[in-house]
Scaffold this motif. Structure first.
Motif, PDB file in Angstrom:
ATOM      1  N   ILE B  20      43.737 -25.817  21.680  1.00 53.50           N
ATOM      2  CA  ILE B  20      42.598 -25.440  20.826  1.00 53.50           C
ATOM      3  C   ILE B  20      41.928 -26.691  20.255  1.00 53.50           C
ATOM      4  CG2 ILE B  20      41.999 -24.339  18.606  1.00 53.50           C
ATOM      5  CD1 ILE B  20      44.120 -22.191  19.298  1.00 53.50           C
ATOM      6  N   ARG B  21      42.722 -27.706  19.967  1.00 54.51           N
ATOM      7  CA  ARG B  21      42.157 -28.944  19.419  1.00 54.51           C
ATOM      8  C   ARG B  21      41.285 -29.678  20.415  1.00 54.51           C
ATOM      9  NH1 ARG B  21      46.906 -30.712  15.438  1.00 54.51           N
ATOM     10  NH2 ARG B  21      46.086 -32.811  15.643  1.00 54.51           N
ATOM     11  N   GLN B  22      41.419 -29.355  21.700  1.00 53.52           N
ATOM     12  CA  GLN B  22      40.581 -30.008  22.719  1.00 53.52           C
ATOM     13  C   GLN B  22      39.266 -29.259  22.946  1.00 53.52           C
ATOM     14  OE1 GLN B  22      43.352 -30.246  26.111  1.00 53.52           O
ATOM     15  NE2 GLN B  22      43.630 -32.400  25.594  1.00 53.52           N
ATOM     16  N   ASN B  23      39.075 -28.157  22.245  1.00 51.14           N
ATOM     17  CA  ASN B  23      37.884 -27.337  22.464  1.00 51.14           C
ATOM     18  C   ASN B  23      37.151 -27.179  21.138  1.00 51.14           C
ATOM     19  OD1 ASN B  23      38.031 -26.065  25.381  1.00 51.14           O
ATOM     20  ND2 ASN B  23      40.128 -26.128  24.573  1.00 51.14           N
ATOM     21  N   ASN B  24      36.053 -27.912  20.976  1.00 49.52           N
ATOM     22  CA  ASN B  24      35.453 -27.959  19.648  1.00 49.52           C
ATOM     23  C   ASN B  24      34.584 -26.752  19.293  1.00 49.52           C
ATOM     24  OD1 ASN B  24      33.144 -28.565  21.058  1.00 49.52           O
ATOM     25  ND2 ASN B  24      33.360 -30.766  20.732  1.00 49.52           N
ATOM     26  N   ASP B  25      34.607 -25.735  20.157  1.00 49.36           N
ATOM     27  CA  ASP B  25      33.972 -24.470  19.764  1.00 49.36           C
ATOM     28  C   ASP B  25      35.022 -23.468  19.261  1.00 49.36           C
ATOM     29  OD1 ASP B  25      35.162 -24.151  22.269  1.00 49.36           O
ATOM     30  OD2 ASP B  25      33.631 -22.745  23.001  1.00 49.36           O
ATOM     31  N   MET B  26      36.254 -23.943  19.070  1.00 50.17           N
ATOM     32  CA  MET B  26      37.341 -23.043  18.650  1.00 50.17           C
ATOM     33  C   MET B  26      38.067 -23.579  17.434  1.00 50.17           C
ATOM     34  SD  MET B  26      39.169 -21.920  22.128  1.00 50.17           S
ATOM     35  CE  MET B  26      38.216 -21.132  23.433  1.00 50.17           C
ATOM     36  N   GLU B  27      38.559 -22.638  16.618  1.00 42.00           N
ATOM     37  CA  GLU B  27      39.429 -23.060  15.521  1.00 42.00           C
ATOM     38  C   GLU B  27      40.640 -22.135  15.448  1.00 42.00           C
ATOM     39  OE1 GLU B  27      38.013 -22.443  11.516  1.00 42.00           O
ATOM     40  OE2 GLU B  27      36.517 -20.991  12.201  1.00 42.00           O
ATOM     41  N   LEU B  28      41.774 -22.739  15.137  1.00 46.12           N
ATOM     42  CA  LEU B  28      42.998 -21.964  14.955  1.00 46.12           C
ATOM     43  C   LEU B  28      43.014 -21.415  13.536  1.00 46.12           C
ATOM     44  CD1 LEU B  28      45.779 -21.013  15.924  1.00 46.12           C
ATOM     45  CD2 LEU B  28      46.700 -23.229  15.212  1.00 46.12           C
ATOM     46  N   VAL B  29      43.149 -20.089  13.432  1.00 52.48           N
ATOM     47  CA  VAL B  29      43.102 -19.436  12.127  1.00 52.48           C
ATOM     48  C   VAL B  29      44.511 -19.211  11.570  1.00 52.48           C
ATOM     49  CG1 VAL B  29      42.505 -17.286  10.953  1.00 52.48           C
ATOM     50  CG2 VAL B  29      40.900 -18.325  12.572  1.00 52.48           C
TER      51      VAL B  29
END
Lengths: 327, 327
Positions: B20-29
Motif C-alpha cells: 500500500i505504501r508503494q501506491n500513493n492513491d491508497m491509504e491503510l485505514v
C-alpha cells in the motif's frame, strides 16, 4: 457462430483466414479487397471474395470485420469508416498516433452503436498488456521491451531503397548481455545501441560497389546509425532459401522491488518466439474479434483497446469452465 | 484516496501493508486481527489495529478490505461474510474448490451490492491469466505450468511432521530439460516426475536416525513419492542462515501452431522470479483492490476473478495516459 469478414488480403488477411479455421465458433463470410475480386484467390472454399465498394451490403451478414490494412494510410481512414457499419478490429501500430486514431474511431463507433478494438496484435497488443500488468503489480520498478530476433519490415524496406541493392532482409536482435543485466534486477539504463543489434542480409546488383552500400546502410539515420549493424552480402538464391520466413518475437520484462525498504526483487518476464509474425498477429486479432462480438451483444459500443477488455471475453470457454480449468 | 483495510496480519497482511505504501492513491485505514490487538505491532504509524469482532463499525470508513487469511479454513468463511459489508479481495488458492467458493461469495456480494474478487495472486492469479490468453490466441496448442525454484510451505510442513525432524524446508525446482523440451515446440507429454524435482533441507534432532528420516520423506505419498527428491541434512544455524527466505516463481508456457497446415510454431512464455512469494502476492492483491473499488464505484457488484477484469482497472494511470504510454 460468429460471422467474420476480412478486409484486405495480404499476409495479415491470410493469417486471419487460417486462424478462423482454428476456432470452431467462427466462420469466415467474405473477404473484401480493393483489387479486382477475380484476381484474388483465397484458401477457403465457398467463401465470397467481394470488392471493398460492396461492403455495405454485408451489414447484416457479418458480426465482426477484421481490418487487415496497413497503419500508414489504410487504417486511419478505414477503421473509422467501417466502424460506422460493423464491429471492427484493427492492428494499428503507429504508437504515437494511437490517441488520435482512438478518438476518430470512438466517434464513429459511438454513433453507430458498434464496438471497435484498435491496436490489437503483440506490440501494440500483448506487450502493452504485459507492461500494464507489470506497472500495476510492481509500481516501484522499471520495464524493458526487447524485440527480436525477427524481421523488421521497415528496416528491410530501407535496405532495399539503397542504390545498388537488389533485395535484402534485416533482423533485429536483442543483445544477450542487456537481457541478462535486466534479468539480474540491476535496473540498468540502456542506450538504443546496448539493447539491440541489426543484422542485414543484402543481395547487391551485379557490379555494385559493396563497400559503398555497406557504408550507406550503416550510416542511415533513424534506421541503422544508432545501432551496431552488420551487413552480409549473399546471393539471391541464398536470400530466398534461408531468409524467406517472417519470424519475430521479443521480451517484456518488469523488474521491481517490494518490502518496507525495497529489500526484495521481483522479475516478471513475458516472451514471444514466433515463426510467423503475421500469423501470430492474426491469431490475436481473431481472439479479440470474439470479444468485440460479445461486448456488442451485451449492448456496449465505442472504441476499446486490449487494455480495456477482460481476458474472459477472449476465450471460447464459458466463465464457469474457465474458473474450473484455468484458475 | 482509496481507503484499504487488512484482515489478518501474517506474512500476507504484512506484504499488503508495505505494498500500500508503494501506491500513493491508497491509504491503510486499519488492520483487523483475531488476536488481542495490543499484541499485534504493525509497521505503519498512526494506523489502528482492531479486533476482528469490531470490523462492522468500519463499514463506511473502508473502500476495500483485503483478506489475508488462509484458504483451508479462514477464507471459505471470511470472504462470503465480509462481502456482506465490504468490497473484498482474497487469495483463495484451493484450485478444486474455487467454483464453490465463487458461488458463496457471489451470493453475498450480489445481495450487498459490493464487489468481491477472489483467487488473486500469481497462481491462481497471473498464471491463470496467462493460461487464458494463451488458449485464446493459440487454440491449437498446449500449455505447461512449472513452479519454482521456490519454497513450498505445504511440503516444508510435511517434512517437519516426520519423527526426528527439528526443522526443514523444501524447494520445488523445475527440471531444465523439461523446460527446454517445451520451449522447443515439441509439445511433450510430461509426467509429474519429469517436470519438477524436490530438494529438502532438514535439521534432524540429536541422535535421530537420518537414514530412516530420509527414507520416510522420499516415500511420503502425495508429497514426495512421485518425485525425484533429494534430502540434505544441515544444522539449524545453516537452515536459518541460508534458507530463511520465501522465494518462489515459475513459468507458464503456451506452445501452439498456426497456418493452414499448422506449419508455424509459436511459444508464449511468462515467468516470475520472486524474492518474496507473500510480498509479490500482496502486490497483486493491492492492484486488484484498486480494480474492486473502481468497479464498485461504477455500480457493479458480485464476485469476480482476475479473468473478468480488464487490465486498465489495475493501474493508477488514466486510460488516456495508458493509451499514450503503454500501447
Amino acid at each position: 457462430m460468429i460471422r467474420v469478414g476480412i478486409y484486405g488480403y495480404g499476409n495479415l488477411g491470410r493469417g486471419v483466414e487460417s486462424a478462423i479455421r482454428q476456432n470452431n465458433d467462427m466462420e469466415l463470410v467474405a473477404v473484401f479487397t480493393r483489387r479486382s475480386p477475380e484476381s484474388v484467390k483465397i484458401r477457403t472454399q465457398g467463401v465470397a471474395v467481394c470488392h471493398a465498394d460492396d461492403i455495405e451490403s454485408y451489414k447484416d451478414k457479418i458480426d465482426v470485420l477484421i481490418l487487415c490494412g496497413g497503419s500508414a494510410t489504410d487504417l486511419p481512414v478505414q477503421t473509422p469508416e467501417m466502424a460506422k457499419h460493423f464491429n471492427v478490429i484493427d492492428s494499428f501500430d503507429t504508437h504515437a498516433r494511437i490517441p488520435e486514431h482512438f478518438a476518430n474511431v470512438n466517434a464513429s463507433a459511438k454513433e453507430s452503436g458498434k464496438i471497435a478494438i484498435i491496436s490489437v496484435g503483440w506490440d501494440p497488443g500483448m506487450f502493452s498488456l504485459m507492461r500494464a500488468y507489470g506497472i500495476a503489480i510492481l509500481p516501484e520498478g522499471k520495464d524493458y521491451t526487447f524485440w527480436g530476433k525477427g524481421v523488421s519490415q521497415g528496416h528491410s524496406d530501407a535496405i532495399r531503397r539503397v542504390d545498388g541493392v537488389l533485395d535484402g532482409k534485416q533482423y533485429t536482435i536483442p543483445v544477450d548481455s542487456a537481457l541478462d543485466a535486466v534479468r539480474s534486477g540491476a535496473n540498468p539504463d540502456l542506450t538504443v545501441r546496448e539493447k539491440h543489434i541489426r543484422e542485414c542480409f543484402v543481395v547487391a546488383k551485379e557490379g555494385a560497389d559493396k563497400a559503398r552500400i555497406e557504408k550507406e546502410i550503416k550510416e542511415m539515420k533513424n534506421y541503422f546509425a544508432d545501432y551496431d549493424t552488420t551487413v552480409h552480402f549473399i546471393s539471391k538464391e541464398e536470400l530466398d532459401r534461408d531468409h524467406s520466413g517472417i519470424p519475430h518475437g521479443g521480451f517484456v520484462i518488469r523488474s521491481g522491488k517490494t518490502g518496507l525498504n525495497g529489500e526484495h526483487n521481483h522479475i516478471i518476464e513475458y516472451s514471444l518466439k514466433l515463426d510467423s509474425n503475421p500469423e501470430f498477429t492474426s491469431s490475436v486479432l481473431v481472439a479479440y474479434a470474439r470479444a468485440a462480438h460479445r461486448l456488442n451483444s451485451e449492448g456496449q459500443s465505442g472504441c476499446k483497446t486490449v487494455l480495456d477488455i477482460a481476458p474472459s471475453y477472449l476465450t471460447q470457454a464459458s466463465k464457469e469452465e474457465l474458473y474450473k480449468t484455468l484458475l
